[in-house]
Design an enzyme around this catalytic site. Structure first.
Site, PDB file in Angstrom:
ATOM      1  N   GLY A 171       0.905  -1.081   0.027  1.00 35.97           N
ATOM      2  CA  GLY A 171       0.072  -0.001   0.070  1.00 35.97           C
ATOM      3  C   GLY A 171       0.803   1.200   0.006  1.00 35.97           C
ATOM      4  O   GLY A 171       2.010   1.350   0.359  1.00 35.97           O
ATOM      5  N   GLN A 205       2.958   9.929   1.115  1.00 41.78           N
ATOM      6  CA  GLN A 205       4.170   9.173   1.266  1.00 41.78           C
ATOM      7  C   GLN A 205       5.066   9.606  -0.024  1.00 41.78           C
ATOM      8  O   GLN A 205       6.315   9.289  -0.124  1.00 41.78           O
ATOM      9  CB  GLN A 205       4.083   7.687   1.339  1.00 41.78           C
ATOM     10  CG  GLN A 205       3.246   7.455   2.544  1.00 41.78           C
ATOM     11  CD  GLN A 205       3.113   5.921   2.668  1.00 41.78           C
ATOM     12  OE1 GLN A 205       2.475   5.335   2.197  1.00 41.78           O
ATOM     13  NE2 GLN A 205       4.409   5.151   3.091  1.00 41.78           N
ATOM     14  N   CYS A 228       6.100   0.032   7.389  1.00 45.60           N
ATOM     15  CA  CYS A 228       5.576   1.083   6.803  1.00 45.60           C
ATOM     16  C   CYS A 228       6.776   1.527   5.733  1.00 45.60           C
ATOM     17  O   CYS A 228       8.033   1.749   6.248  1.00 45.60           O
ATOM     18  CB  CYS A 228       5.327   2.305   7.637  1.00 45.60           C
ATOM     19  SG  CYS A 228       4.752   3.943   6.674  1.00 45.60           S
ATOM     20  N   LEU A 229       6.430   1.926   4.342  1.00 38.49           N
ATOM     21  CA  LEU A 229       7.623   2.363   3.640  1.00 38.49           C
ATOM     22  C   LEU A 229       8.145   3.756   3.971  1.00 38.49           C
ATOM     23  O   LEU A 229       9.337   3.800   3.540  1.00 38.49           O
ATOM     24  CB  LEU A 229       7.022   2.520   2.107  1.00 38.49           C
ATOM     25  CG  LEU A 229       6.272   1.138   1.350  1.00 38.49           C
ATOM     26  CD1 LEU A 229       5.875   1.546   0.104  1.00 38.49           C
ATOM     27  CD2 LEU A 229       7.803   0.246   1.167  1.00 38.49           C
ATOM     28  N   HIS A 232      -4.567   1.474   7.917  1.00 42.24           N
ATOM     29  CA  HIS A 232      -3.053   2.039   7.866  1.00 42.24           C
ATOM     30  C   HIS A 232      -2.713   3.204   6.795  1.00 42.24           C
ATOM     31  O   HIS A 232      -2.370   4.366   7.054  1.00 42.24           O
ATOM     32  CB  HIS A 232      -2.005   1.062   7.612  1.00 42.24           C
ATOM     33  CG  HIS A 232      -0.739   1.213   7.376  1.00 42.24           C
ATOM     34  ND1 HIS A 232       0.259   0.793   8.413  1.00 42.24           N
ATOM     35  CD2 HIS A 232      -0.047   2.166   6.573  1.00 42.24           C
ATOM     36  CE1 HIS A 232       1.737   1.633   8.112  1.00 42.24           C
ATOM     37  NE2 HIS A 232       1.264   2.313   6.994  1.00 42.24           N
ATOM     38  N   HIS A 267      -2.370   7.755   6.860  1.00 39.50           N
ATOM     39  CA  HIS A 267      -1.425   8.631   6.204  1.00 39.50           C
ATOM     40  C   HIS A 267      -2.107   9.863   5.579  1.00 39.50           C
ATOM     41  O   HIS A 267      -1.571  10.949   5.677  1.00 39.50           O
ATOM     42  CB  HIS A 267      -0.602   7.831   5.145  1.00 39.50           C
ATOM     43  CG  HIS A 267       0.467   6.932   5.336  1.00 39.50           C
ATOM     44  ND1 HIS A 267       1.519   7.334   5.958  1.00 39.50           N
ATOM     45  CD2 HIS A 267       0.585   5.549   5.257  1.00 39.50           C
ATOM     46  CE1 HIS A 267       2.287   6.258   6.143  1.00 39.50           C
ATOM     47  NE2 HIS A 267       1.859   5.118   5.729  1.00 39.50           N
TER      48      HIS A 267
HETATM   49 NI    NI Z   1       2.809   3.385   5.761  1.00 36.94          NI
END
Ligand code: NI
Length: 176
Positions: free
Chosen positions: A49, A54, A96-97, A138, A142
């Site tokens: 995701g 992000q 998380c990225l 999640h 963000h």
């Molecule tokens: Ni994330």
């Protein structure tokens, strides 16, 4: 298509409230290209995701996809709103990225109902459970400047990736 740069923990854009997308913009070439770039970035980063903040774009856009038995289909959420939560909750590992090399356990409702616009600008209502519901929650966090770290109630589970692989590899942690 292009792989976009992923903003990391500490970047102010991750703490902003994302703005809604004007529905008339969804069909534009630029916006459709952005959606494809987000998907490419998610896949290239081995995530399931990715939310627009992000990639430093503070708009209410999420892309998700997870292949495999417990996975879910490619889903693009524009201006999503959660309209219902299941009463039952469950704890699962998250990463998380935007948070390199950390995993932690988060407790969330096991099911959600969400309404959103898809990439054609069509209104959709979706009931999701399991990993799909975790990922939706999640990613939507963000959009309000929240990270999974903010949702942890017990930091004793916060684990560096190397130690996670050593001690918890039988459990799964998706990076979302
Ligand atoms: Ni994330």
């Amino acid at each position: 298509m292009a792989v976009l740069k992923v903003a990391k923990l500490g970047s102010p854009v991750l703490r902003q409230i994302a703005t809604p997308v004007a529905p008339e913009r969804i069909g534009s070439r630029e916006f459709q290209q952005f959606l494809d770039d987000m998907i490419e970035t998610m896949v290239a980063s081995d995530g399931i995701g990715l939310a627009a903040p992000q990639v430093s774009r503070s708009e209410q856009v999420v892309v998700m996809e997870c292949q495999g038995e417990h996975g879910f289909p490619r889903t693009i959420l524009i201006n999503p709103v959660i309209t219902g939560y299941s009463p039952a909750t469950a704890e699962s590992w998250e990463g998380c990225l935007s948070v390199d090399n950390l995993r932690g356990k988060v407790t969330r409702p096991v099911g959600v109902r969400v309404t959103y616009l898809d990439r054609d600008g069509k209104s959709v209502e979706l009931d999701a459970s399991g990993l799909y519901a975790v990922c939706i929650q999640h990613e939507m966090d963000h959009l309000i400047g929240k990270l999974f770290l903010d949702r942890m109630t017990d930091f004793s589970t916060l684990t560096q990736l190397e130690e996670f692989d050593k001690h918890w590899r039988t459990e799964h942690a998706e990076v979302i």
